[in-house]
Motif scaffolding. Structure first.
Motif, short mmCIF file in Angstrom:
data_model
loop_
_atom_site.label_atom_id
_atom_site.label_comp_id
_atom_site.label_asym_id
_atom_site.label_seq_id
_atom_site.Cartn_x
_atom_site.Cartn_y
_atom_site.Cartn_z
N ALA A 59 -34.31 1.30 34.57
CA ALA A 59 -34.18 2.29 34.62
C ALA A 59 -33.62 2.65 35.92
O ALA A 59 -32.80 3.93 36.12
N PHE A 60 -34.06 2.13 37.02
CA PHE A 60 -33.70 2.41 38.49
C PHE A 60 -32.51 1.66 38.94
O PHE A 60 -31.89 2.21 39.79
N GLY A 61 -32.45 0.44 38.39
CA GLY A 61 -31.44 -0.36 39.18
C GLY A 61 -30.10 -0.61 38.26
O GLY A 61 -29.33 -1.73 38.76
N GLY A 62 -30.43 -0.41 36.87
CA GLY A 62 -29.34 -0.76 35.83
C GLY A 62 -29.38 -2.30 35.38
O GLY A 62 -30.26 -2.95 35.91
N ILE A 63 -28.43 -2.64 34.98
CA ILE A 63 -28.39 -3.95 34.40
C ILE A 63 -28.35 -5.06 35.12
O ILE A 63 -29.14 -6.10 35.00
N LYS A 64 -27.65 -4.95 36.34
CA LYS A 64 -27.74 -6.03 37.54
C LYS A 64 -29.13 -6.29 37.97
O LYS A 64 -29.59 -7.58 37.86
N LEU A 65 -29.88 -5.43 38.25
CA LEU A 65 -31.30 -5.55 38.81
C LEU A 65 -31.99 -6.31 37.46
O LEU A 65 -33.12 -7.19 37.81
N ALA A 66 -31.99 -5.49 36.49
CA ALA A 66 -32.86 -5.88 35.14
C ALA A 66 -32.67 -7.39 34.92
O ALA A 66 -33.34 -8.25 34.75
N THR A 67 -31.39 -7.83 35.12
CA THR A 67 -31.02 -9.23 34.77
C THR A 67 -31.71 -10.10 35.79
O THR A 67 -32.15 -11.07 35.54
N PHE A 68 -31.55 -9.84 36.92
CA PHE A 68 -31.96 -10.48 38.19
C PHE A 68 -33.58 -10.73 37.81
O PHE A 68 -34.45 -11.58 37.92
N ILE A 69 -34.37 -9.51 37.72
CA ILE A 69 -35.74 -9.42 37.49
C ILE A 69 -36.20 -10.22 36.35
O ILE A 69 -37.19 -11.16 36.20
N LEU A 70 -35.36 -10.41 35.13
CA LEU A 70 -35.75 -11.03 33.94
C LEU A 70 -35.58 -12.57 34.50
O LEU A 70 -36.37 -13.31 33.93
N LEU A 71 -34.54 -13.02 35.10
CA LEU A 71 -34.32 -14.41 35.41
C LEU A 71 -35.38 -14.73 36.36
O LEU A 71 -36.10 -15.90 36.30
N GLY A 72 -35.82 -14.06 37.28
CA GLY A 72 -37.03 -14.20 38.30
C GLY A 72 -38.21 -14.40 37.33
O GLY A 72 -38.94 -15.47 37.69
N ALA A 73 -38.70 -13.47 36.55
CA ALA A 73 -39.85 -13.70 35.84
C ALA A 73 -39.91 -14.72 34.91
O ALA A 73 -40.86 -15.51 34.50
N LEU A 74 -38.65 -15.23 34.34
CA LEU A 74 -38.62 -16.40 33.36
C LEU A 74 -38.90 -17.55 34.32
O LEU A 74 -39.45 -18.69 33.78
N TYR A 75 -38.31 -17.62 35.31
CA TYR A 75 -38.41 -18.60 36.52
C TYR A 75 -39.85 -19.26 36.81
O TYR A 75 -40.32 -20.29 36.67
N TRP A 76 -40.65 -17.93 36.69
CA TRP A 76 -41.97 -18.48 36.98
C TRP A 76 -42.81 -19.11 35.81
O TRP A 76 -43.53 -19.96 35.89
N GLY A 77 -42.36 -18.67 34.53
CA GLY A 77 -42.76 -19.27 33.37
C GLY A 77 -42.24 -20.72 33.29
O GLY A 77 -42.99 -22.01 32.95
N MET A 78 -41.07 -20.90 33.80
CA MET A 78 -40.28 -22.18 33.36
C MET A 78 -40.87 -23.31 34.55
O MET A 78 -40.54 -24.65 34.02
N VAL A 79 -41.22 -22.94 35.44
CA VAL A 79 -41.93 -23.98 36.37
C VAL A 79 -43.05 -24.19 36.26
O VAL A 79 -44.16 -24.96 36.82
N GLY A 80 -43.92 -23.54 35.19
CA GLY A 80 -45.26 -23.80 34.81
C GLY A 80 -46.20 -23.02 35.82
O GLY A 80 -47.47 -23.27 35.87
N LEU A 81 -45.83 -21.96 36.34
CA LEU A 81 -46.76 -21.20 37.41
C LEU A 81 -46.92 -20.01 36.89
O LEU A 81 -47.14 -18.96 37.89
N TRP A 82 -46.79 -19.49 35.55
CA TRP A 82 -46.94 -18.15 34.95
C TRP A 82 -48.17 -17.60 35.45
O TRP A 82 -48.27 -16.43 35.94
N GLU A 83 -49.33 -18.43 35.18
CA GLU A 83 -50.49 -17.68 35.46
C GLU A 83 -50.90 -17.51 37.02
O GLU A 83 -51.45 -16.45 37.25
N SER A 84 -50.47 -18.46 37.75
CA SER A 84 -50.74 -18.12 39.43
C SER A 84 -49.89 -16.92 39.62
O SER A 84 -50.22 -16.11 40.50
N ALA A 85 -48.69 -16.84 39.06
CA ALA A 85 -47.93 -15.49 39.56
C ALA A 85 -48.32 -14.56 38.95
O ALA A 85 -48.47 -13.60 39.54
N MET A 86 -49.05 -14.57 37.97
CA MET A 86 -49.82 -13.19 37.31
C MET A 86 -50.98 -12.92 38.42
O MET A 86 -51.27 -11.89 38.66
N GLU A 87 -51.68 -14.14 38.68
CA GLU A 87 -52.76 -13.69 39.94
C GLU A 87 -52.31 -13.13 41.00
O GLU A 87 -52.84 -12.13 41.52
#
Lengths: 706, 334
Positions: A110-138
């Protein structure tokens, strides 16, 4: 004739001065060496002072007293905060990862357009992909709650500051102190009042991260032009109406900027709060450091870095205004808007524009149908409301689509098919590869001999002699030297303060530790200069090198500071040398930055004049540019020293000594007085050096007429 | 308009979070545990946590917190519910805070008369600590008998950072209260204790020395995986003897060379310790019964230590592997 004599006299006077001051310094240094060789053991404060001044015991008695009197109240507060934290944490951990990702990506879209959204999507996926999803949530939960609370309390305090000059005057020193204190120092009293775990971490984070929001709210409201307020009053608004309908809305950009800064500061401290038992990425990194697991520590550090960049970019997107395009130009979604002069870029962007239009059409259609349904339902009861609500829904189609998608995901997760935790097969983890690489390097004999060589050279020729010098030097001599230095550079009043502060450190019986801390800070700053200034010079001559530098330095300053322990541990193992190295890595950016700044600030006229007089590049640099860049370099010295002091608190994790270790020992033994005395000691040393070097910068600037 | 959108979406997110929350499952019983800062302790703790979580329906929050008196006070205050595998001769708060008997195999191994703010039950692990030198050093120097000969060889043990004194790779964590330097000074051993911050850092340093065949003096304890790969010999410190006045309250007044800390460590019946209000509440009766029955064995821990320390398994995986391969733990269930 008289004129000539006068100048002659002056030069004589000058040369006298030129010899007297260095001469005195030389004598003082020689005397100090003499004293060091005279003394048999490390210098300690006289026992009648340290025995009488039992600061540690007083603090502990005070703690015991407060434990009885106010602990129930502070524990009640922390119980509420804890309940809120558990709720948020459970929510983030129980919701499917798809839901949380969508929750982050949709506002970004909504605020940053596709570029920002893609970046944030990749960032969030990275947390999961290295197995630190739970810690990231905490970490997210801790940060989220501290930011929410900081913003609520901070905005209220900011409004109060803007309404009353007296309140503002009262707040100012408090805010100054809050920002000068090293973050770690907050954690000790927070633990003491609020216990261990998430709640004290959140409360300590609030204290640390509130100043910017208070300042910027106050500033934003005060900057609203008087005419606007007068107009509002003239139209009959009450004071409250003026505040809430005129002043605060106009101050919103400024407040949003404060929120952004608060988020960044909160993230930094939340990671550090692992030392008082807070969960999350910070504790993952700490555990990895404890196990010397370089790969895991690096991954944790990267997660934090990504999170910081994500929130920073998002905050900037929210608070920056969208530029309006002229109606005939084509809107770009991925490529930079300035590229619209290139036809190829326009062709690439064209289909994206259609896709965007298509989705807008569909979603606004869905919301329109939904809005129609809602408004026709409500119109059974009240026609007016129905119209407003229908209109409201249609105007905010993007927002409601987002909500619908979120509900869709959570409905699917709960009722159709559980999405579950992050799929383990999506694995991008590289910790094993990194650890294996490091391992193979650290058993390589050549590599070992190189690192051992560096290590023993620095230890034998720098660290040990300087440690010995400072600790063996009689305390009265060190105090006198620092007092004279602060008298000469700042003034009499500060000299007295310096004497008192140093006497406090001595009386707390931590003089030796303080000197070890001072020695490691000064040596790291010295090495920072030796390494940083050449890099800065190089960067000031090459634009490309400077660009690379900028990116690296930006990243370095976003990382929480105990991440720097990792690469050092990797190659040098634990010990005082490693502690020194980590300090250098953390505190080198300002010196590089300010060297570049200082050199590029020198106006090109000077260097042109020098070149036209036949000066070589080297001569121009050493005779013209460098002297003019000195104030900037001193500024860099100041910042580097402060960062080196901040680092002293975490280096005990890899074998650092001095006051930092005292803080750790105090924490481990639950000896609040000891930890506090050492923590305060670091602050005081930092303060003295800060003031002296700032005063010196000012003098240099004045001397150069800048 | 944009800002109001932001604020509204913010509020809506919070509201929706409540909605989703009410749909989510709440854990019935929730406890927090401190993760010990050495591998053996981590394994023991993970055994307890795995059984509580998988068999007794708990959700355990694991907090990373340095061991030491601070941890004891945090447990007494209820910030942390329990911690695992405390070694009595390292704990300094046990005499002050425990008021009960420590029972092992039906026998009282130690009785405490503290203020009762902490309860403790044995884990089953029996620990032993000492200073060790590598076997190749003893073989090469037959006249090295025990700790009293260390000074003769101190030059071989010195390095750049310790100067003329020998180096002891000491207790890595300050909160463990090993008093290494004090012991060396009291016994007249001209060595410097180096504190490396973590168990792994100390071991890495020791392993480096061992691989290069250099003499080194290492503080270590059994059971430990370091002994699996490397042959080490204890220096036979004087037998343990208590010193009543060597406590924080008495400003660490030592009893001279005859008693602690100028002696070696006692045999440690390790214990899990917890907040008494928590463990005695009817809600946690299952957990209490489990802690009373738990009897983890040295041999099992040693096997798992090798899996973790040498084979690179995570502590969780090693414990899961053990739990699936044996039924021993079923006897500890309430």
């Amino acid at each position: 004739m008289t004129f000539v004599e006068e100048t002659k006299f002056q030069t004589q006077d000058n040369s006298l001065k030129r010899f007297i001051v260095p001469g005195l310094i030389l004598v003082a240094v020689i005397l100090s060496f003499f004293l060091v060789f005279q003394s048999e053991d490390t210098s300690e404060f006289p026992e009648f002072v340290t025995d009488a001044f039992t600061f540690t015991a007083w603090v502990n008695q005070g703690e015991d007293f407060l434990k009885v009197t106010i602990k129930e109240y502070t524990r009640a507060i922390s119980a509420y905060v804890k309940a809120g934290y558990f709720m948020l944490e459970d929510f983030l951990l129980d919701s499917s990862w798809v839901f949380v990702t969508a929750l982050l990506v949709i506002p970004a879209l909504a605020f940053g357009g596709i570029k920002l959204a893609t970046f944030i999507l990749l960032g969030a996926l990275y947390w999961g992909m290295v197995g630190l999803w739970e810690s990231a949530m905490e970490t997210l939960a801790l940060m989220g709650l501290s930011v929410i609370l900081s913003v609520i309390v901070g905005v209220i305090l900011g409004i109060m500051c803007s309404l009353s000059d007296r309140f503002e005057r009262g707040m100012k020193p408090v805010l100054d102190t809050m920002q000068v204190m090293p973050a770690f120092v907050y954690l000790i009293p927070a633990m003491f009042f609020f216990g261990i775990g998430g709640a004290p971490a959140i409360l300590a984070t609030m204290i640390y991260s509130m100043p910017p929001i208070i300042r910027l709210t106050n500033l934003g409201i005060r900057q609203v032009p008087n005419e606007t307020i007068e107009t509002a009053t003239a139209f009959g608004s009450s004071r409250a109406q003026t505040l809430f309908k005129v002043q605060i809305p106009l101050a919103l950009p400024s407040i949003m900027m404060g929120v952004n800064q608060t988020i960044m500061m909160a993230l930094a401290l939340v990671v550090l709060a692992t030392f008082i038992g807070a969960q999350g990425l910070g504790s993952e990194i700490w555990v990895a450091i404890r196990k010397l697991d370089v790969g895991a520590a690096l991954e944790g550090g990267l997660c934090v870095l990504l999170m910081a960049i994500m929130f920073d970019r998002f905050g900037k997107a929210v608070s920056s205004e969208h530029d309006t395009l002229p109606s005939d130009s084509q809107r770009f979604y991925i490529l930079p808007q300035t590229w619209d002069i290139y036809p190829i870029a326009r062709i690439i962007e064209k289909p994206l524009g259609y896709i965007h239009f298509f989705f807008t059409f569909i979603f606004s259609g869905i919301v329109r149908i939904f809005g129609f349904a809602v408004s026709s339902f409500i119109s059974l009861f009240n026609k007016n409301y129905a119209e407003t609500i229908g209109l409201f829904l249609n105007n905010h189609y993007f927002f409601f689509t987002g909500i619908l998608i979120l509900f869709g995901i959570s409905y699917y997760d709960n009722n159709v098919m559980a999405i579950g935790s992050f799929p383990e097969t999506w694995n991008l983890s590289f910790r094993d590869e990194i650890s294996a690489g490091v391992k193979s390097l650290t058993v390589n004999p050549t590599f070992i001999s190189i690192t051992q060589g560096i290590r023993s050279t620095v230890v034998i020729y720098l660290l040990r002699p300087f440690d010995m010098y400072l600790t063996y030097l009689p305390y009265w001599y060190t105090i006198a030297a620092l007092v004279i230095l602060s008298w000469a550079s700042v003034g009499l009043r500060f000299a007295i303060t310096t004497a008192l502060l140093l006497a406090f450190i001595g009386a707390c019986n931590i003089w030796t530790e303080a000197m070890i801390t001072l020695s490691s800070v000064l040596i790291s700053v010295l090495l920072c200069f030796l390494i940083g200034v050449p890099i800065g010079i190089l960067a000031s001559y090459s634009k490309r090198f400077q660009k690379i530098n900028e990116v690296v330095l930006d990243a370095m300053q976003t990382l929480p500071y105990f991440c720097y322990l990792v690469p050092v541990l990797m190659f040098f193992g634990g010990g005082t040398f490693s502690a020194l190295l980590a300090t250098i890595i953390y505190s080198i950016p300002p010196i590089i930055r300010l060297t570049i700044l200082g050199l590029s600030q020198v106006s090109s006229t000077y260097s042109e004049v020098s070149t036209s007089f036949g000066g070589s590049t080297l001569q121009t640099l050493s005779k013209i540019k460098f002297p003019l860049a000195v104030p900037s370099l001193v500024m860099g010295f100041n910042q580097t020293v402060m960062m080196a002091f901040a680092m002293q608190i975490v280096t005990p994790l890899i074998g650092g000594k001095g006051l930092g270790l005292e803080v750790f020992n105090g924490l481990a033994r639950s000896d609040t007085g000891r930890a506090l005395a050492a923590g305060v000691g670091i602050c005081l040393l930092a303060m003295i050096i800060d003031r002296i070097s700032l005063a010196w910068t000012k003098k240099q600037r004045e001397a150069l007429g800048l | 308009m944009k800002n109001s959108l932001f604020l509204k979406s913010f509020v809506a997110l919070i509201l929706s979070s409540f909605l989703v929350l009410s749909a989510g499952t709440a854990y019935a019983k929730r406890l927090t545990a401190a993760v010990p800062d050495w591998t053996g302790g981590e394994i023991t703790c993970q055994v307890a946590v795995a059984i509580l979580e998988e068999e007794l329906d708990y959700k355990i929050e694991r907090i990373v917190f340095p061991s030491g008196t601070g941890l004891w006070e945090a447990i007494a205050a209820g910030d942390i519910d329990f911690a695992c595998e405390s070694w009595p001769s390292y704990a300094e708060a046990d005499d002050v805070m425990i008021n009960m008997d420590l029972v092992y195999d039906g026998e009282v191994v130690k009785s405490y008369n503290g203020d009762g703010s902490i309860n403790a039950y044995t884990t089953g692990i029996i620990g032993m600590s000492d200073y060790y030198v590598p076997k190749y050093f003893v073989d090469a120097n037959p006249d090295f008998k025990d700790w009293s000969d260390l000074n003769k060889f101190k030059d071989q043990f010195a390095n750049a950072e310790t100067g003329s004194k020998g180096k002891l790779i000491g207790c890595p964590v300050a909160g463990w209260n090993c008093h290494d330097q004090k012991r060396l000074d009291l016994l007249g051993i001209d060595f410097t204790a180096v504190e490396l911050g973590t168990e792994v850092a100390a071991l890495a340093e020791a392993q480096g020395h061992y691989d290069r065949g250099e003499p080194f003096l290492l503080y270590l304890w059994e059971p430990h995986f370091f002994f699996g790969k490397n042959e080490m010999v204890g220096v036979k410190l004087p037998a343990h003897k208590d010193c009543e006045s060597f406590t924080e309250a008495n400003n660490w007044q030592d009893c001279g060379t005859a008693a602690w800390p100028a002696t070696g460590w006692a045999m440690d019946y390790t214990m899990n310790y917890m907040n008494p209000d928590m463990i005695n509440s009817p809600e946690h009766a299952d957990a209490l019964a489990f802690f009373k029955k738990m009897k983890f064995s040295n041999t099992d821990q040693a096997k798992m230590l090798v899996r973790v320390g040498d084979d690179g398994l995570s502590v969780e995986d090693a414990v899961a592997e053990w739990k699936n391969s044996t039924n021993e733990w079923k006897a500890w269930l309430p």
